[in-house]
Design an enzyme around this catalytic site. Structure first.
Site, PDB file in Angstrom:
ATOM      1  CG  HIS A  86       2.713   4.213   9.140  1.00 37.84           C
ATOM      2  ND1 HIS A  86       2.477   3.171   8.280  1.00 37.84           N
ATOM      3  CD2 HIS A  86       3.191   5.228   8.379  1.00 37.84           C
ATOM      4  CE1 HIS A  86       2.784   3.544   7.042  1.00 37.84           C
ATOM      5  NE2 HIS A  86       3.222   4.802   7.077  1.00 37.84           N
ATOM      6  CG  HIS A  93       7.371   7.311   6.505  1.00 39.08           C
ATOM      7  ND1 HIS A  93       7.068   7.885   5.302  1.00 39.08           N
ATOM      8  CD2 HIS A  93       6.356   6.449   6.748  1.00 39.08           C
ATOM      9  CE1 HIS A  93       5.930   7.394   4.829  1.00 39.08           C
ATOM     10  NE2 HIS A  93       5.465   6.520   5.693  1.00 39.08           N
ATOM     11  NE  ARG A 111      -1.252   2.450   2.892  1.00 40.53           N
ATOM     12  CZ  ARG A 111      -0.669   3.545   3.377  1.00 40.53           C
ATOM     13  NH1 ARG A 111      -0.539   4.611   2.627  1.00 40.53           N
ATOM     14  NH2 ARG A 111      -0.177   3.552   4.608  1.00 40.53           N
ATOM     15  CG  ASP A 112       3.133   4.269   3.071  1.00 41.30           C
ATOM     16  OD1 ASP A 112       2.897   5.182   2.256  1.00 41.30           O
ATOM     17  OD2 ASP A 112       3.547   4.482   4.220  1.00 41.30           O
ATOM     18  CG  ASN A 121       6.658   2.821   4.679  1.00 41.63           C
ATOM     19  OD1 ASN A 121       5.921   3.305   5.516  1.00 41.63           O
ATOM     20  ND2 ASN A 121       6.364   2.820   3.389  1.00 41.63           N
ATOM     21  CB  CYS A 127      11.500   9.830   0.805  1.00 40.19           C
ATOM     22  SG  CYS A 127      10.965  11.481   1.282  1.00 40.19           S
TER      23      CYS A 127
HETATM   24 ZN    ZN Z   1       3.486   5.991   5.403  1.00 42.67          ZN
END
Ligand code: ZN
Length: 308
Positions: free
Chosen positions: A210, A212, A13-14, A252, A243
Site C-alpha cells: 500500500h 502513497h 476507504r483511504d 495514494n 495530502c
Molecule cells: Zn493509505
C-alpha cells in the site's frame, strides 16, 4: 481472465476518509459499479470504525453488502479491532485488513493502543476467525502501517518491521502487507523490507503493498514491488484524498497512472483504462470541490495505446 497484477482500489476507504465531504451511499455504489465494469476486481470499500470517528464511512456495512453482490469482486474492508472484524464478517466482506502501526506513538494516537495491545487484539481476531466455518471466513491481513517512516517518530527501524511481521504471522494471520502511510518510502527500502519479510515469514505471507505518493515516489516504489514479484498493489482513483502536508501531491498512487504504467509494460491488470478514466466523472460529480489527480487522465492516452 488472467491478470499479472491485481489492483486493489482503495479510494472508497483511504480516499474518502481523508476528505471532508461525505459521499452519498448511492454515489459510492455507482462508483463501485463503474470501476467493476472497467475490470477492477478488488476494492476496499470502507472501514468498520464508529461512525462518530469517520462519518464519511458510516455506511460501510451497506456498501460492503452492495459490492458483495458483484460476481468475482473481492470486497475488502478495514477493521481496527475485533469489534470491527465481527461487523465486517456479518456484512460479508471477503478480505479484512487490520492496521498495525509500526510506530508506537502513531499507534497510541490513532488506535489508542500500545504495540502489546494491538498484538493481543490480533490474537483475539485470529481466535474468533477460527470459530467460523470456512465459507464465512474472510482473508485476514495485517497491514504494517508507517513501515517506511512516521510523521511523529521519524525513521522506523527496519528490523522492528521484520520482527512484528514475524510475530503476527506466527499468531496465524493469513498475510501481512507493507504500508507506506506517510509517503516516506523509497524503492531500495521497499526491496529490503519485502525480501526481509519473505525470508523470515515465507513468500506466501506478503503479496501486497500500500503505497502513497506524497513525495512523488509512488510509481517508483510500485515498479520495484512488481519487479520483486509483489502481485497486489493498492491505489486510488484520481489519487483521491490528497495530502494535507504536500499540496498538489496525491495521497495514494493514482489508479489511472498505475494501470497505464503496468499495461504499457505488458503486464495485465484486467482494467480498461478508458473506462476507468470515465469513472472519474461520477466521483467529481459526487464530490464537488475535491481535487482529483493523475497525469494520464490529464494528458490522455497515447496514440496506439493497447491493453496488455
Ligand atoms: Zn493509505
Amino acid at each position: 481472465m488472467t491478470t499479472d497484477i491485481l489492483i486493489s482500489e482503495v479510494g472508497l476507504r483511504d480516499g474518502l476518509q481523508s476528505i471532508q465531504p461525505i459521499m452519498p451511499t448511492a454515489s459510492k455504489q455507482a462508483w463501485i459499479a463503474a470501476q467493476y465494469a472497467a475490470g477492477c476486481r478488488e476494492m476496499e470499500v470502507g472501514s468498520f470504525v464508529p461512525a462518530g470517528l469517520l462519518p464519511q464511512l458510516a455506511d460501510t456495512a451497506e456498501v460492503v453488502r452492495f459490492a458483495a453482490g458483484l460476481e468475482g469482486l473481492c470486497v475488502a474492508a478495514l477493521a481496527p479491532n475485533l469489534h470491527g472484524l465481527r461487523d465486517a464478517v456479518a456484512s460479508g466482506a471477503h478480505k479484512v485488513t487490520l492496521p498495525f502501526s509500526m510506530s508506537e506513538t502513531h499507534s497510541r494516537k490513532n488506535l489508542n493502543r500500545t504495540h502489546a495491545q494491538v498484538i493481543a487484539e490480533i490474537g483475539s481476531c485470529v481466535e474468533f476467525l477460527e470459530t467460523l466455518p470456512g465459507e464465512r471466513r474472510p482473508l485476514f491481513e495485517v497491514s504494517l502501517s508507517t513501515a517506511f517512516g512516521c510523521t511523529l517518530e521519524g525513521a522506523v527501524p527496519e528490523d522492528r518491521v521484520l520482527s512484528f511481521a514475524q510475530q503476527v504471522v506466527e499468531l496465524g494471520v493469513d498475510e501481512v502487507s507493507l504500508s507506506d502511510t506517510t509517503g516516506y518510502g523509497n524503492p531500495y527500502q521497499l526491496r529490503r523490507l519485502v525480501l526481509g519479510i519473505w525470508r523470515n515469514c515465507g513468500s506466501d505471507k506478503l503479496s501486497g503493498v500500500h503505497l502513497h505518493n506524497t513525495r512523488g515516489q509512488g510509481l517508483a516504489n510500485a515498479l520495484m514491488a512488481v519487479e520483486l514479484g509483489i502481485t497486489t498493489l493498492d491505489s486510488s482513483l484520481g489519487g483521491i484524498g490528497g495530502c494535507p502536508f504536500a499540496p498538489g501531491a496525491s495521497g495514494n498512487i493514482v489508479t489511472e497512472d498505475l494501470v497505464f504504467m503496468l499495461e504499457s509494460m505488458g503486464l495485465s491488470t484486467g482494467i480498461d483504462l478508458a473506462a476507468l478514466i470515465d469513472a472519474r466523472e461520477l466521483v467529481t460529480a459526487a464530490l464537488p470541490g475535491v481535487e482529483l489527480f493523475g497525469f494520464t487522465p490529464d494528458a490522455g492516452l497515447p496514440i496506439g495505446y493497447k491493453k496488455a
